[in-house]
Design a protein around this motif. Structure first.
Motif, short mmCIF file in Angstrom:
data_model
loop_
_atom_site.label_atom_id
_atom_site.label_comp_id
_atom_site.label_asym_id
_atom_site.label_seq_id
_atom_site.Cartn_x
_atom_site.Cartn_y
_atom_site.Cartn_z
N LYS A 62 1.39 8.89 -6.20
CA LYS A 62 1.86 10.25 -6.02
C LYS A 62 2.74 10.67 -7.20
CE LYS A 62 3.12 12.35 -1.62
NZ LYS A 62 3.92 11.99 -0.42
N ALA A 63 3.66 9.72 -7.55
CA ALA A 63 4.57 10.04 -8.65
C ALA A 63 3.80 10.24 -9.94
CB ALA A 63 5.59 8.92 -8.80
N ALA A 64 2.87 9.33 -10.16
CA ALA A 64 2.10 9.43 -11.40
C ALA A 64 1.34 10.73 -11.43
CB ALA A 64 1.15 8.24 -11.51
N TYR A 65 0.82 11.07 -10.34
CA TYR A 65 0.08 12.32 -10.26
C TYR A 65 1.00 13.50 -10.55
CZ TYR A 65 -2.62 16.14 -8.33
OH TYR A 65 -3.26 17.31 -8.17
N PHE A 66 2.20 13.38 -9.97
CA PHE A 66 3.16 14.46 -10.17
C PHE A 66 3.54 14.59 -11.64
CE2 PHE A 66 7.56 15.96 -10.29
CZ PHE A 66 7.39 17.16 -9.64
N ILE A 67 3.78 13.38 -12.22
CA ILE A 67 4.16 13.42 -13.65
C ILE A 67 3.05 14.01 -14.50
CG2 ILE A 67 4.60 11.93 -15.64
CD1 ILE A 67 6.20 10.15 -13.73
N MET A 68 1.85 13.57 -14.15
CA MET A 68 0.71 14.08 -14.91
C MET A 68 0.63 15.60 -14.79
SD MET A 68 -3.08 12.61 -14.59
CE MET A 68 -3.66 13.85 -13.49
N LYS A 69 0.85 16.03 -13.55
CA LYS A 69 0.79 17.47 -13.30
C LYS A 69 1.87 18.20 -14.08
CE LYS A 69 1.32 18.71 -9.09
NZ LYS A 69 1.26 18.71 -7.61
N MET A 70 3.09 17.58 -14.01
CA MET A 70 4.19 18.22 -14.72
C MET A 70 3.92 18.30 -16.20
SD MET A 70 6.33 19.43 -12.79
CE MET A 70 7.52 19.93 -13.98
N ASN A 71 3.42 17.19 -16.72
CA ASN A 71 3.11 17.20 -18.15
C ASN A 71 2.13 18.31 -18.47
OD1 ASN A 71 4.79 15.17 -18.68
ND2 ASN A 71 3.24 13.56 -18.71
N PHE A 72 1.18 18.40 -17.63
CA PHE A 72 0.17 19.42 -17.85
C PHE A 72 0.79 20.82 -17.81
CE2 PHE A 72 -3.06 22.29 -16.16
CZ PHE A 72 -4.00 22.18 -17.17
N TYR A 73 1.59 21.01 -16.76
CA TYR A 73 2.21 22.33 -16.64
C TYR A 73 3.09 22.62 -17.83
CZ TYR A 73 0.76 22.56 -11.75
OH TYR A 73 0.05 22.61 -10.61
N ARG A 124 0.83 -1.20 0.00
CA ARG A 124 0.00 0.00 0.00
C ARG A 124 0.87 1.26 0.00
NH1 ARG A 124 -3.70 -3.25 2.44
NH2 ARG A 124 -2.63 -3.24 4.43
N ALA A 125 1.95 1.16 0.80
CA ALA A 125 2.83 2.34 0.83
C ALA A 125 3.41 2.62 -0.54
CB ALA A 125 3.96 2.09 1.83
N ARG A 126 3.86 1.46 -1.19
CA ARG A 126 4.43 1.68 -2.51
C ARG A 126 3.41 2.23 -3.50
NH1 ARG A 126 6.75 -3.35 -3.57
NH2 ARG A 126 5.27 -3.72 -5.25
N PHE A 127 2.28 1.68 -3.41
CA PHE A 127 1.23 2.12 -4.33
C PHE A 127 0.94 3.60 -4.14
CE2 PHE A 127 -3.26 2.80 -5.24
CZ PHE A 127 -3.23 2.50 -6.59
N GLN A 133 2.98 5.71 -3.10
CA GLN A 133 4.10 6.44 -3.69
C GLN A 133 3.93 6.57 -5.20
OE1 GLN A 133 6.01 7.11 -1.07
NE2 GLN A 133 7.16 8.63 -2.26
N MET A 134 3.57 5.41 -5.77
CA MET A 134 3.43 5.40 -7.24
C MET A 134 2.35 6.36 -7.69
SD MET A 134 3.98 1.44 -8.17
CE MET A 134 2.86 1.43 -9.53
#
Lengths: 507, 337
Positions: free
Chosen positions: B80-91, B72-75, B77-78
């Motif tokens: 979070k990362a995916a969200y971050f990447i998505m956000k970055m892509n968007f930005y 669950r912790a890893r998930f 994390q993942m």
């Protein structure tokens, strides 16, 4: 009584020596006498007379020697071989001004012929002695010395380096400030000869502040001086961007443009050369020239001169146009293209034609608009003709081919392209058909015109090997038209129709 | 007793029984022992197995919980990362959008500005027109200037010609060459001749100028006293341009002497050759004059007018250098004797 006789004998001897030397000098003034004089052993006769006790005999002997050496390089070599140069150089430092003038004349006449002879003059220390002469008061002596140094410096970089090393340049720049026209001319021409070899030498000339003095003399009424001044400025500016910028910063430009209407044609040519040398370095420098109206003046100049005088102007247009598309547009707007077309048709010499073709290529290769301007001046068929002409020189052929290719790759003006479909060889045809294949899919009117003017038919008649880019372009052209039309225009369609008629059985 | 007997028999039986039983037991002891061991081992195994399985179950539970936790912790994390990447892509996409708008605007405004380019090209063609016109004007101006110069030159040549031909001027008695009586009106040269005043021929001036500077000037001695004539002085004063000494003295050797020289000779001839005109005191006069001139020359080391000093030198040369003239000066006393 006997004393008087003795003196009389001496006087007579001196008189006859004088007479001999003068006669030889007069004879040497005519080129046709040189051979005979040489065969008569004039060199060995003049050599002792160079060491004569009477200055006027020395001087006249030097004059005769100078004239002899001036006319033929064999005699100049003979002067070097007879070891006359060291004693000339030696006496150049000590004698009066008339003798100095004559001796400088001899050095000039010797140095004129070849780098080897100039090297001999340099090796005998002639340059240092000539530099001393430049410090003389008499303008005639200075002129002769500057002239001789100009002839020495003219040959190659190492010789002019030796002139510079002797410290001649500052003195030559001082000579520019003298009131005598002839001296100014010679000094400017010598500076030009020095500066023409390498950037370092040109930098040396610039470092003495020659540019400011040269720039002041642009407005002088003397045509020959102006020739030399412009030649010197162009020799200075041809080497590097910074030198060219220094020439521009001397604010010669609007004034120099006015000299393009000078009466003397060599002044005009040298002004154009100067502009060419300045312009070829950077777009900014070209912009400066274009903005002060130099372009229009040069284009007008191209209209009223012929032959080799045109060459710098033509090259200048090419250099300007090569820098950027807006500069090329400026050339087009200044009516440069029709003028170049005129040059191309009027000039007979191949190198001028090659330069013109190159310039046209530089103008046309930027955008379709530029290419159209070139194409509407009907230059493409002319370039093609030059390329196909077997008598054209190799350089002209490659230049015109390159220009044609560059222009064709940008040209979208189909009416001008169509004539090329009929008589171009396949390596040019490739580009023409490529342009058609790019334009036709997007332009219905052009498609219609293409069919009615017979372009499609010609395209069908082209025999291209399958797999080549040419075939691909043809295919893409064909795909813009209905199949029947393509088939109708393909060669041999009538036979196919007849065959079908024969095979047809009425039901 | 019976009972006893009974008892005894019973005892015996019992003993026998007991023996039998003991022997039987003894016989079966091994087997029984083995069986008991087996039973024990089975039971113990059962117990251990149960314990092991119990442990196993507990371990699984622990593992299960741990794994679930880490996963669950890893998930998380993942995600979070995916969200971050998505956000970055968007930005980034948005940044690109902003940049492209800005760059397009900037380039259109400042670099490839269509209107600026258009106005530049228009300005350029205007400038070209202007330059062409100015150059045309300049050329015309120059041409006019040259033309004017030519006309002036021609005019001066004509005037010079008129000076040379002044003797052809018609007089009251006799019409000149240019004033033919058969013509309706006189030739234009005649009009020019009438305008021009007679002047001494110009060649004299250049000769005199030449002896100012040229180092060897033997001819200057042969015709001395050129400045003595009032004609020359008036001429030099009247000349339109200041006459500078020529740089090189060019002595032309022609068949005839220059008219000026001839004229000068004529003017001075009697003075040189006629003995009759010399007075008795001529020698003294000459010596006085010479002395005077010498003193003048000494003083003339201070700057004097340029025209005077050469005249002094020429005069002294006249007295000293020409032996013939010197002899002439000396002759009168000799004659008197």
């Amino acid at each position: 009584m006997s004393q008087r006789q003795i003196i009389q004998a001496f006087e007579q001897y001196q008189k006859s020596r004088m007479q001999f030397v003068q006669t030889v000098a007069d004879l040497a003034a005519r080129p046709q006498n040189i051979e005979t004089l040489h065969n008569a052993g004039v060199m060995s006769m003049l050599r002792p007379l160079m060491l004569d006790v009477v200055p006027s005999i020395q001087q006249t002997a030097a004059l005769a020697l100078g004239r002899l050496a001036d006319h033929s390089d064999d005699l100049a070599e003979a002067v070097v071989k007879e070891d006359i140069l060291p004693q000339l150089v030696h006496s150049l430092a000590s004698q009066n001004r008339f003798y100095k003038k004559a001796a400088a004349f001899v050095l000039r006449a010797v140095a004129k012929h070849s780098p080897k002879l100039s090297q001999a003059v340099v090796a005998s220390g002639g340059v240092d002695a000539l530099v001393l002469c430049l410090e003389e008061f008499d303008p005639g002596v200075k002129e002769a010395a500057a002239w001789a140094m100009g002839y020495i410096a003219r040959h190659n970089a190492s010789l002019s380096q030796s002139v510079v090393d002797a410290g001649a340049v500052p003195l030559l720049v001082l000579c520019l400030l003298e009131p005598e026209m002839a001296l100014k001319r010679i000094a400017a021409s010598t500076l030009s000869d020095i500066a023409k070899h390498t950037p370092e030498l040109a930098q040396t000339v610039v470092d003495t502040g020659a540019i400011a003095h040269l720039a002041q003399m642009i407005l002088s009424p003397d045509a020959k001086l102006k020739r030399q001044v412009f030649s010197a400025l162009s020799q200075i500016s041809k080497h590097s961007v910074s030198l060219a910028e220094m020439v521009i910063e001397a604010e010669i430009f609007p004034a120099a443009v006015a000299c393009l209407r000078d009466q003397d044609e060599y002044v005009r040519k040298n002004v154009t050369t100067l502009m060419r040398e300045v312009v070829k370095h950077t777009p900014e420098l070209s912009q400066v020239i274009v903005n002060c109206g130099g372009m229009a003046a040069v284009i007008d100049y191209l209209g009223d001169c012929h032959g080799n005088l045109r060459l710098p102007g033509i090259m200048m247009l090419g250099y300007v146009a090569a820098h950027s598309e807006s500069l090329a547009m400026a050339v087009i707007l200044s009516k440069g293209v029709p003028q170049l077309a005129l040059c191309l048709s009027e000039e007979a010499e191949h190198h001028i034609k090659a330069a013109t073709a190159w310039s046209i290529g530089q103008i046309g290769h930027h955008t379709p608009e530029h290419a159209k301007a070139v194409a509407t001046a009907n230059l493409l068929p002319k370039l093609l003709l030059l390329y196909l002409d077997a008598s054209s020189s190799e350089d002209l052929q490659t230049k015109s081919k390159k220009a044609l290719k560059n222009i064709l790759q940008k040209c979208t003006y189909l009416p001008a392209l169509e004539p090329l479909l009929y008589d171009a060889p396949s390596n040019i045809l490739k580009h023409v058909v490529c342009q058609f294949s790019k334009v036709l899919p997007h332009d219905s009117k052009a498609r219609r015109l293409f069919v009615t003017s017979g372009g499609l038919k010609t395209v069908q008649e082209i025999k291209a090997e399958p797999g080549t880019p040419l075939q691909e372009y043809i295919n893409s052209i064909n795909s813009c038209f209905p199949e029947e039309i393509v088939r109708y225009y393909s060669p041999g369609y009538s036979e196919v129709l007849l065959e079908r008629l024969e095979n047809y059985q009425p039901a | 007793m019976a009972e006893l007997l009974k008892l005894g028999s019973e005892l015996e039986d019992f003993q026998k029984e007991h023996f039998n039983r003991n022997s039987l037991a003894e016989e079966n002891r091994q087997r029984d022992h083995q069986a008991a061991t087996q039973i024990q081992s089975w039971f113990r195994a059962c117990k251990v197995r149960a314990y092991l399985s119990h442990l196993h179950k507990k371990a699984i539970i622990i593992q299960k919980i741990w794994r679930g936790f880490t996963a669950r912790a890893r998930f998380r994390q993942m995600v979070k990362a995916a969200y971050f990447i998505m956000k970055m892509n968007f930005y980034e996409e948005m940044a690109v959008r902003i940049q492209q708008r800005w760059r397009g605007y900037f380039v259109r405004k400042y670099i490839h500005n269509f209107y600026a380019r258009k106005s530049y090209l228009e300005g350029l063609s205007m400038k070209n027109k202007l330059v062409r016109r100015q150059l045309d004007e300049l050329e015309e101006l120059q041409q006019r200037e040259r033309y004017c110069l030519e006309i002036v030159k021609e005019q001066t040549a004509k005037v010079y010609q008129a000076h040379r031909l002044h003797h052809l001027l018609s007089t009251k008695q006799c019409p000149g060459v240019f004033n033919s009586p058969f013509r309706p009106d006189p030739h234009e040269m005649e009009l020019l001749l009438r305008q021009v005043k007679y002047q001494a021929p110009t060649k004299l001036a250049s000769r005199e100028g030449a002896c100012l500077l040229s180092p060897p000037a033997p001819t200057a001695m042969s015709f001395p006293g050129t400045l003595g004539s009032p004609w020359i002085k008036s001429r030099t004063c009247r000349s339109p341009r200041p006459i500078l000494p020529p740089i090189a003295s060019k002595r032309q050797q022609g068949l005839f002497r220059e008219p000026g020289e001839v004229w000068e000779q004529r003017l001075h001839f009697p003075e040189l050759s006629s003995h009759l005109q010399t007075s008795y005191t001529h020698l003294e006069e000459a010596q006085n004059e010479l002395r005077h001139l010498e003193s003048v020359r000494l003083h003339s080391s201070t700057p004097r007018s340029r025209q005077c000093s050469p005249s002094a030198t020429t005069l002294t040369s006249f007295f000293f250098c020409n032996p013939k003239q010197a002899r002439l000066c000396n002759t009168p006393p000799g004659l008197n004797k």
